[in-house]
Each structure stands twice: as structure tokens, then as C-alpha cells.
Scaffold this motif. Structure first.
Motif, PDB file in Angstrom:
ATOM      1  N   ALA A 129       0.834  -1.204   0.000  1.00  0.00           N
ATOM      2  CA  ALA A 129       0.000   0.000   0.000  1.00  0.00           C
ATOM      3  C   ALA A 129       0.867   1.251   0.000  1.00  0.00           C
ATOM      4  O   ALA A 129       2.048   1.209   0.368  1.00  0.00           O
ATOM      5  CB  ALA A 129      -0.915   0.023   1.226  1.00  0.00           C
ATOM      6  N   GLU A 130       0.246   2.372  -0.387  1.00  0.00           N
ATOM      7  CA  GLU A 130       0.916   3.654  -0.243  1.00  0.00           C
ATOM      8  C   GLU A 130       0.996   4.021   1.234  1.00  0.00           C
ATOM      9  O   GLU A 130       0.066   3.759   2.009  1.00  0.00           O
ATOM     10  CB  GLU A 130       0.195   4.759  -1.007  1.00  0.00           C
ATOM     11  CG  GLU A 130       0.933   6.091  -0.978  1.00  0.00           C
ATOM     12  CD  GLU A 130       0.314   7.169  -1.848  1.00  0.00           C
ATOM     13  OE1 GLU A 130       0.875   8.283  -1.883  1.00  0.00           O
ATOM     14  OE2 GLU A 130      -0.721   6.896  -2.497  1.00  0.00           O
ATOM     15  N   VAL A 131       2.107   4.625   1.633  1.00  0.00           N
ATOM     16  CA  VAL A 131       2.342   5.055   3.014  1.00  0.00           C
ATOM     17  C   VAL A 131       2.458   6.574   3.008  1.00  0.00           C
ATOM     18  O   VAL A 131       3.154   7.138   2.151  1.00  0.00           O
ATOM     19  CB  VAL A 131       3.625   4.409   3.578  1.00  0.00           C
ATOM     20  CG1 VAL A 131       3.938   4.913   4.978  1.00  0.00           C
ATOM     21  CG2 VAL A 131       3.502   2.881   3.568  1.00  0.00           C
ATOM     22  N   PRO A 132       1.798   7.273   3.937  1.00  0.00           N
ATOM     23  CA  PRO A 132       1.830   8.739   3.894  1.00  0.00           C
ATOM     24  C   PRO A 132       3.234   9.329   4.015  1.00  0.00           C
ATOM     25  O   PRO A 132       3.557  10.310   3.361  1.00  0.00           O
ATOM     26  CB  PRO A 132       0.961   9.148   5.086  1.00  0.00           C
ATOM     27  CG  PRO A 132       0.064   7.976   5.336  1.00  0.00           C
ATOM     28  CD  PRO A 132       0.870   6.772   4.977  1.00  0.00           C
ATOM     29  N   PHE A 133       4.072   8.721   4.864  1.00  0.00           N
ATOM     30  CA  PHE A 133       5.424   9.245   5.070  1.00  0.00           C
ATOM     31  C   PHE A 133       6.315   8.103   5.502  1.00  0.00           C
ATOM     32  O   PHE A 133       5.889   7.196   6.230  1.00  0.00           O
ATOM     33  CB  PHE A 133       5.436  10.348   6.124  1.00  0.00           C
ATOM     34  CG  PHE A 133       6.815  10.893   6.396  1.00  0.00           C
ATOM     35  CD1 PHE A 133       7.470  11.668   5.447  1.00  0.00           C
ATOM     36  CD2 PHE A 133       7.471  10.614   7.586  1.00  0.00           C
ATOM     37  CE1 PHE A 133       8.744  12.148   5.674  1.00  0.00           C
ATOM     38  CE2 PHE A 133       8.745  11.102   7.827  1.00  0.00           C
ATOM     39  CZ  PHE A 133       9.391  11.868   6.873  1.00  0.00           C
ATOM     40  N   CYS A 134       7.573   8.149   5.100  1.00  0.00           N
ATOM     41  CA  CYS A 134       8.545   7.122   5.475  1.00  0.00           C
ATOM     42  C   CYS A 134       9.885   7.794   5.734  1.00  0.00           C
ATOM     43  O   CYS A 134      10.492   8.346   4.813  1.00  0.00           O
ATOM     44  CB  CYS A 134       8.682   6.082   4.368  1.00  0.00           C
ATOM     45  SG  CYS A 134       9.963   4.860   4.718  1.00  0.00           S
ATOM     46  N   GLY A 135      10.340   7.745   6.975  1.00  0.00           N
ATOM     47  CA  GLY A 135      11.567   8.442   7.349  1.00  0.00           C
ATOM     48  C   GLY A 135      12.817   7.835   6.751  1.00  0.00           C
ATOM     49  O   GLY A 135      13.696   8.552   6.241  1.00  0.00           O
ATOM     50  N   HIS A 136      12.947   6.499   6.799  1.00  0.00           N
ATOM     51  CA  HIS A 136      14.207   5.924   6.309  1.00  0.00           C
ATOM     52  C   HIS A 136      14.325   6.071   4.798  1.00  0.00           C
ATOM     53  O   HIS A 136      15.419   6.307   4.273  1.00  0.00           O
ATOM     54  CB  HIS A 136      14.360   4.465   6.767  1.00  0.00           C
ATOM     55  CG  HIS A 136      13.667   3.449   5.930  1.00  0.00           C
ATOM     56  ND1 HIS A 136      12.336   3.133   6.074  1.00  0.00           N
ATOM     57  CD2 HIS A 136      14.123   2.649   4.918  1.00  0.00           C
ATOM     58  CE1 HIS A 136      12.004   2.192   5.217  1.00  0.00           C
ATOM     59  NE2 HIS A 136      13.069   1.877   4.497  1.00  0.00           N
ATOM     60  N   ALA A 137      13.212   5.975   4.074  1.00  0.00           N
ATOM     61  CA  ALA A 137      13.278   6.190   2.629  1.00  0.00           C
ATOM     62  C   ALA A 137      13.521   7.656   2.293  1.00  0.00           C
ATOM     63  O   ALA A 137      14.124   7.967   1.251  1.00  0.00           O
ATOM     64  CB  ALA A 137      11.986   5.698   1.966  1.00  0.00           C
ATOM     65  N   THR A 138      13.071   8.564   3.156  1.00  0.00           N
ATOM     66  CA  THR A 138      13.370   9.990   2.983  1.00  0.00           C
ATOM     67  C   THR A 138      14.867  10.239   3.101  1.00  0.00           C
ATOM     68  O   THR A 138      15.474  10.934   2.269  1.00  0.00           O
ATOM     69  CB  THR A 138      12.600  10.819   4.020  1.00  0.00           C
ATOM     70  OG1 THR A 138      11.199  10.722   3.738  1.00  0.00           O
ATOM     71  CG2 THR A 138      13.013  12.274   4.010  1.00  0.00           C
ATOM     72  N   VAL A 139      15.478   9.669   4.135  1.00  0.00           N
ATOM     73  CA  VAL A 139      16.927   9.815   4.314  1.00  0.00           C
ATOM     74  C   VAL A 139      17.673   9.184   3.149  1.00  0.00           C
ATOM     75  O   VAL A 139      18.624   9.768   2.596  1.00  0.00           O
ATOM     76  CB  VAL A 139      17.361   9.204   5.660  1.00  0.00           C
ATOM     77  CG1 VAL A 139      18.884   9.054   5.746  1.00  0.00           C
ATOM     78  CG2 VAL A 139      16.852  10.063   6.816  1.00  0.00           C
ATOM     79  N   ALA A 140      17.253   7.996   2.735  1.00  0.00           N
ATOM     80  CA  ALA A 140      17.929   7.317   1.622  1.00  0.00           C
ATOM     81  C   ALA A 140      17.835   8.148   0.341  1.00  0.00           C
ATOM     82  O   ALA A 140      18.825   8.293  -0.395  1.00  0.00           O
ATOM     83  CB  ALA A 140      17.314   5.942   1.409  1.00  0.00           C
TER      84      ALA A 140
END
Length: 285
Positions: A69-80
Motif C-alpha cells: 500500500a501507499e504510506v503517507p510518510f517514510c523516514g528511512h526512505a526519505t533519508v535514503a
């Protein structure tokens, strides 16, 4: 149109075998949601991030998909993603990036040190609410714990710094390390409650250091190795409880229980969003 190039990075570690893997697609401008979902399912990491375009104001539009599913926000993928962009010179002169995410604008800074490229994001303003008694009872039952196992100084809450995360703190290290759960039952509870990210279980190691286990049954994953959105939620949770005195820095150790140890650095200001930082490195495909 040629297939989208999928990069693979692990965040919150300088070791490709540590931290939390994320897929990163730096050019998803030609992909619709169904195509992004299919790629995320094929990559089969906790999340894959997709850069869908750059606005006239320079903000990088980004979306996140788990394998299901789509996730509203993802911290580790943001950093990556931020590290991948920085390595390709796609930041401003000061190493800054602005992401336009489904939960709102996210500011990032990037830099390089002896361990490689690192990135920090500032979350949206956290909100912290009581965790309903029925929700707490359901979580404890699935983990084989009871209220006597909880740290009385850190009561359960529902904390949101981009995603809603139930946050529980277990007092005894053996109970923290030893709990187990049925992934399907946890997934059913999370879907029923509308929790799109993780259930966060903490253990306090010291005044400014915590261990965390983040339950996230999706695909082949049961526990998330390093969860940036949960780290931001934890920062907001600790501030709301008065458990830290801002400005404060806390360290969160996560991933050892699934063989991918990582470290999340969380800065808690007196007001506003929580800053979460860490390194990211490429993973050989």
C-alpha cells in the motif's frame, strides 16, 4: 518508456548489512500509482520512495509505497532518497533539499563526514494523544505482555509526526528482548485501526538512549529495522510527556532483533518538528 531505475540504499547505518533498506526511484515522473505499487512489491523492502517531479519552487515531490500500500510518510526512505540526491549533486548550495510529501513539506539537510553522506529531516509538527484502553489491551495481548511490564515513567500514547504510531515502553530488558508475536494478527490489528506504519515498542537504556522494536508485518518483513517516522514520533512523545528537557538529543538503537542494527539520532527542539538524522549507503543489488 524504459523501465524505471531502482536504486537500493540502507538508511541509519554506514554498513550495507545494517539499517533499513529502501528502494529509491529518482525519476518516477512517468509512473502512475499502480506502477509505483508494482515496483514496491517487486523490490519488497519496507518502503520504496518515488520522486515524481520537481515543482516550480524547487520542492521535490515524493511518494512512498510499501509492498502492499501507499504510506503517507517514510523516514528511512526519505533519508535514503536525500543521500542519493546529494551524491548526485541535486541539493542547494548549502546541501539542503525540500520534499513535498503527502503529509506536507519536509525540510532536509545533507552533509558528508568521515563515515559518508548523511541526511536529516525535520518532521511535521507532532501530535500526541491518549492510546485507547482497547487498543493498548489488544497490542499487549498480541505481544504476550501485560500492563505490569510497562515503564510507569513512559505511559502509552499514540504519537504522530507524519504517521500515527502507538508507542509503548517496556521496563524490563528481558521482556523487551523476548516478546514475540503473530505477524498476521498484528497486521490485522493495524489495518483495523488504520495504522499505516509501525507499532513502536521502546526500552529506555539511559537518560538519552533508547532501544526500539517497530512492528511492521508487510511482505517478508515482520519488524522494521530502522524507522525514521517512528523516531520522530518518539521525539514528540518524549517532549509531550516531559521525559526530555528540550533542546535534547536522544539516540535510538534499532534493528538488532532482526539482524540489521542501526542508529537514529533524534533532536527534540522546544517547539516544532522533530529532527531525525542518519547516514545512508548503497546496497549492492
Amino acid at each position: 518508456m524504459p523501465p524505471a531505475e531502482v536504486l537500493r540504499y540502507t538508511a541509519f547505518s554506514t554498513d550495507p548489512d545494517g539499517g533499513n533498506p529502501a528502494g529509491v526511484v529518482l525519476d518516477a515522473s512517468g509512473l502512475d500509482d499502480a506502477a509505483m505499487q508494482a515496483i514496491a512489491a517487486e523490490v519488497d523492502y519496507a518502503e520504496t520512495a518515488f520522486v515524481t517531479g520537481v515543482g516550480p519552487d524547487g520542492a521535490v515531490a515524493i511518494k512512498y509505497f510499501s509492498p502492499i500500500a501507499e504510506v503517507p510518510f517514510c523516514g528511512h526512505a526519505t533519508v535514503a532518497t536525500a543521500v542519493a540526491l546529494a551524491e548526485r549533486g541535486r541539493t542547494d548550495a548549502a546541501g539542503g533539499i525540500r520534499f513535498a510529501t503527502p503529509v506536507g513539506p519536509i525540510r532536509l539537510s545533507t552533509g558528508r563526514d568521515a563515515d559518508g553522506v548523511h541526511a536529516a529531516f525535520t518532521s511535521v509538527e507532532p501530535s500526541v494523544a491518549e492510546l485507547a484502553d482497547a487498543d493498548l489491551a489488544a497490542i499487549l495481548g498480541l505481544l504476550g505482555l501485560d500492563e505490569a511490564d510497562l515503564d510507569p515513567a513512559l505511559p502509552p500514547r499514540l504519537s504522530n509526526a507524519g504517521n500515527p504510531h502507538p508507542v509503548l515502553a517496556v521496563a524490563d530488558p528481558e521482556r523487551f528482548d523476548g516478546f514475540d508475536f503473530d505477524p498476521d494478527a498484528v497486521r490485522a490489528l493495524m489495518d483495523d485501526r488504520g495504522w499505516p506504519a509501525t507499532i513502536t515498542v521502546l526500552h529506555r537504556l539511559g537518560a538519552d538512549r533508547f532501544a526500539a522494536r517497530n512492528l511492521f508485518p508487510v511482505g517478508r518483513i515482520t519488524e522494521d529495522p530502522a524507522t525514521g517516522s517512528a523516531a520522530a514520533a518518539v521525539g514528540g512523545y518524549l517532549r509531550a510527556l516531559g521525559a526530555v528537557r528540550p533542546p535534547a538529543r536522544i539516540l535510538i538503537e534499532q534493528g538488532a532483533h532482526v539482524g540489521r542494527p542501526g542508529l537514529l539520532v533524534v533532536d527534540v527542539p522546544a517547539t516544532g518538528g522533530i529532527v531525525v538524522s542518519g547516514h545512508a549507503v548503497p546496497i549492492d543489488a
